[in-house]
Enzyme design. Structure first.
Site, PDB file in Angstrom:
ATOM      1  N   ARG A 105     -16.351  -3.825 -28.221  1.00  0.00           N
ATOM      2  CA  ARG A 105     -16.458  -2.367 -28.301  1.00  0.00           C
ATOM      3  C   ARG A 105     -16.999  -1.977 -29.664  1.00  0.00           C
ATOM      4  NH1 ARG A 105     -10.589  -0.150 -26.711  1.00  0.00           N
ATOM      5  NH2 ARG A 105     -10.346  -1.213 -24.725  1.00  0.00           N
ATOM      6  N   ARG A 143      -7.293   2.354 -37.617  1.00  0.00           N
ATOM      7  CA  ARG A 143      -6.614   2.874 -36.422  1.00  0.00           C
ATOM      8  C   ARG A 143      -5.126   2.526 -36.432  1.00  0.00           C
ATOM      9  NH1 ARG A 143     -11.050   0.493 -33.150  1.00  0.00           N
ATOM     10  NH2 ARG A 143      -9.600   0.054 -31.476  1.00  0.00           N
ATOM     11  N   LYS A 156      -1.152  -2.963 -24.757  1.00  0.00           N
ATOM     12  CA  LYS A 156      -0.866  -1.805 -23.889  1.00  0.00           C
ATOM     13  C   LYS A 156      -1.779  -1.781 -22.665  1.00  0.00           C
ATOM     14  CE  LYS A 156      -1.732   1.710 -26.371  1.00  0.00           C
ATOM     15  NZ  LYS A 156      -2.342   1.391 -27.579  1.00  0.00           N
ATOM     16  N   ARG A 211      -0.771  10.884 -28.697  1.00  0.00           N
ATOM     17  CA  ARG A 211      -0.882  10.215 -29.999  1.00  0.00           C
ATOM     18  C   ARG A 211      -0.314  11.090 -31.113  1.00  0.00           C
ATOM     19  NH1 ARG A 211      -4.728   6.389 -28.323  1.00  0.00           N
ATOM     20  NH2 ARG A 211      -6.214   5.565 -29.737  1.00  0.00           N
ATOM     21  N   ARG A 233     -11.087  -9.170 -29.528  1.00  0.00           N
ATOM     22  CA  ARG A 233     -11.131  -8.599 -28.173  1.00  0.00           C
ATOM     23  C   ARG A 233     -12.568  -8.464 -27.673  1.00  0.00           C
ATOM     24  NH1 ARG A 233      -7.811  -3.081 -27.453  1.00  0.00           N
ATOM     25  NH2 ARG A 233      -9.409  -2.157 -28.766  1.00  0.00           N
TER      26      ARG A 233
HETATM   27  P1  AMP Z   1      -8.306   3.487 -27.599  1.00  0.00           P
HETATM   28  O1  AMP Z   1      -9.183   3.021 -26.471  1.00  0.00           O
HETATM   29  O2  AMP Z   1      -6.962   3.950 -27.139  1.00  0.00           O
HETATM   30  O3  AMP Z   1      -8.244   2.504 -28.712  1.00  0.00           O
HETATM   31  O4  AMP Z   1      -9.008   4.796 -28.192  1.00  0.00           O
HETATM   32  C1  AMP Z   1     -10.274   4.725 -28.800  1.00  0.00           C
HETATM   33  C2  AMP Z   1     -10.528   5.985 -29.611  1.00  0.00           C
HETATM   34  O5  AMP Z   1     -10.492   7.133 -28.746  1.00  0.00           O
HETATM   35  C3  AMP Z   1      -9.493   6.299 -30.679  1.00  0.00           C
HETATM   36  O6  AMP Z   1      -9.746   5.588 -31.853  1.00  0.00           O
HETATM   37  C4  AMP Z   1      -9.682   7.795 -30.848  1.00  0.00           C
HETATM   38  O7  AMP Z   1     -10.857   8.077 -31.567  1.00  0.00           O
HETATM   39  C5  AMP Z   1      -9.924   8.244 -29.417  1.00  0.00           C
HETATM   40  N1  AMP Z   1      -8.651   8.588 -28.724  1.00  0.00           N
HETATM   41  C6  AMP Z   1      -8.101   7.939 -27.664  1.00  0.00           C
HETATM   42  N2  AMP Z   1      -6.953   8.531 -27.279  1.00  0.00           N
HETATM   43  C7  AMP Z   1      -6.756   9.596 -28.112  1.00  0.00           C
HETATM   44  C8  AMP Z   1      -5.748  10.596 -28.231  1.00  0.00           C
HETATM   45  N3  AMP Z   1      -4.668  10.621 -27.426  1.00  0.00           N
HETATM   46  N4  AMP Z   1      -5.885  11.539 -29.205  1.00  0.00           N
HETATM   47  C9  AMP Z   1      -6.951  11.527 -30.019  1.00  0.00           C
HETATM   48  N5  AMP Z   1      -7.934  10.600 -29.977  1.00  0.00           N
HETATM   49  C10 AMP Z   1      -7.851   9.634 -29.033  1.00  0.00           C
END
Ligand code: AMP
Length: 223
Positions: free
Chosen positions: A163, A174, A16, A90, A129
């Protein structure tokens, strides 16, 4: 012309972020990633620290906080022609809140490309990654998209790092959370006729081509 709001959906590791960046350049739209917005809040405030803890544990940040952060981001003038959302919404309350927000701005969701990827492939991609320690939007994959020089960013030569939340355990959690929490959104967007599935287990360039076609068709349809 109506503003273009694109929501990229898919498990972490489905590509994405990579595709969002390419699409943002092509369409001149801002790439809004809630994960990035949260990481950017740092550890300096109690809220920031609370958010970093939830992310590290692989938990979702509560809807009210997430929606507030997106609302603030959408107030910035660079979103006048639309935006590409990556990692948001989400949950169903987030999707409903986004509809309300976009209505306030006189718009609606244009298209929701869903990058479909088998679970095991997703876990492997996440743990492979690496990102640039200076600019987190420079992302590599040790298998499918390695840097030219091992351990260093192609663009600014900075050290690459993993990360904090990219461990296999957090990745698996996740992905499972994605289907639990975000699964209901498939129906939500399917019913609105905006969901389009894309096979993400293909080379990056192939996915980009398919994505472009999907988005162009949706934008034309909306005009
Ligand atoms: P990502 O970079 O999209 O993998 O997001 C990393 C972390 O940020 C996720 O595992 C959640 O803890 C938090 N997060 C990101 N986007 C959301 C969202 N839309 N709703 C809730 N938590 C989020």
């Amino acid at each position: 012309m109506a503003a273009t709001y694109i929501i990229l959906m898919g498990v972490q590791g489905a590509g994405k972020g990579t595709q969002a960046k390419k699409l943002a350049e092509e369409l001149h739209l801002p790439h809004i990633t809630t994960g990035g917005l949260f990481r950017g809040m740092g550890q300096d405030t109690p809220l920031g620290r609370q958010i970093q803890e939830m992310m590290k544990a692989g938990h979702l940040v509560p809807d009210d906080i997430t929606i507030q952060v997106v609302r603030e981001r959408l107030k910035q003038p660079d979103t006048a022609k639309g935006a590409i959302f990556d990692g948001f919404p989400r949950t169903r309350p987030q999707a409903e809140a986004l509809d309300t927000l976009l209505k306030e701005f006189g718009g609606k969701v244009t298209v929701v490309p869903f990058f479909n990827l088998p679970r095991e492939v997703g876990i492997r991609r996440i743990t492979d990654r690496m990102e640039c320690s200076v600019d987190a939007s420079h992302v590599y994959n040790l298998n499918t998209n390695p840097p030219r020089v091992d351990g260093y960013c192609d663009i600014d030569n900075a050290l690459l790092k993993r990360r904090a939340d990219d461990t296999p355990e957090a990745a698996a959690r996740r992905i499972d959370l994605f289907y639990q929490e975000t699964g209901p959104l498939f129906d939500y967007y399917r019913q609105r006729g905006v969901l389009v599935e894309i096979d993400a287990d293909q080379p990056i360039e192939t996915v980009t081509e398919v994505l472009k076609k999907v988005v162009n068709a949706a934008v034309k349809h909306e005009k």
